[in-house]
Design a protein around this motif. Structure first.
Motif: not given
Ligand SMILES: O=C[C@H](O)COP(=O)(O)O
Length: 226
Positions: A103, A106, A135-136
């Motif tokens: 995390s 990101t 996250f994407t």
């Protein structure tokens, strides 16, 4: 409209799929496993060759589910300039530790895509945790390519549930796993953001063989028709 991701393992293959207008060029070494990683120098060479003409993703390898190991691999891959980094979440209860560790990355706007494995009975509650960690995207793939295609190892209900959960979390959603031309109509019903291909693009549909331009064109045309 569902887009096409094509996995390649060389500059030459990357140029072929670029010319066939695929939507994501995915850098992977199939000979090294489901998510085998290409050498960092080769990733950099392909990124430079594509030169922002198409989004590029890259896998970090079939790594053990160890948070620091995966964190280091993601950091190294991030230096190559790829748009997306694909991380395999192999069957293991350690996924929350790994998500927590990643995390932090990101937050630097690094676009991470988690790859869950349909033949590993994935815990789909990970999808919410992925979103919380920044996250994407999330995709389904298969670990053991001898088990057949994604549709043969996961029920239609579970596939639909996966796409629904991913879209609910506004995550980019992909489906992959030995997909063939024949899989496309049924999978498009779920409206994933993209379908990922390697085996179907190659000579004799062998994922470790050379990519074939005509096969790539056929898959692209089939997606465009739907
Ligand atoms: O993300 C896409 C994968 O490369 C699909 O590979 P495969 O067709 O060999 O399962």
């Amino acid at each position: 409209m569902t887009k096409m991701l094509a996995s390649v393992n060389s500059v030459e293959e990357a140029l072929v799929v670029l010319q066939e207008n695929v939507d994501i060029i995915d850098l992977k070494q199939p000979a090294l496993g489901a998510l085998g990683a290409l050498d960092i120098a080769l990733v950099k060479a392909i990124v430079a060759t594509i030169n922002n003409r198409c989004p590029v993703s890259a896998t970090i390898g079939d790594l053990p589910m160890q948070a620091q190991l995966i964190f280091n691999a993601v950091q190294t891959m991030a230096e190559t300039g790829v748009e997306y980094i694909k991380i395999g979440f192999f069957p293991d209860n350690n996924w929350q530790t790994i998500i927590d560790k990643l995390s932090g990355l990101t937050q630097n706007n690094l676009a991470l895509i988690a790859v869950l494995f349909a033949d590993g009975q994935p815990d789909l509650s990970v999808i919410h945790a992925l979103k919380n960690a920044g996250f994407t995207g999330v995709m389904l793939d298969t670990m053991d390519k001898k088990n057949g295609s994604l549709s043969q190892v996961m029920s239609k209900n579970t596939l639909q549930h996966f796409v629904h959960l991913a879209k609910n979390q506004q995550l980019l959603c992909g489906l992959a796993g030995s997909l063939t031309l024949q899989d496309i109509p049924d999978l498009l019903i779920y409206q994933p953001d993209y379908l990922g291909f390697r085996g179907a693009l190659c000579e004799q549909h062998n994922r470790t063989s050379q990519l074939n331009r005509q096969s790539t064109k056929l898959i692209k045309q089939a997606l465009a028709r739907c």
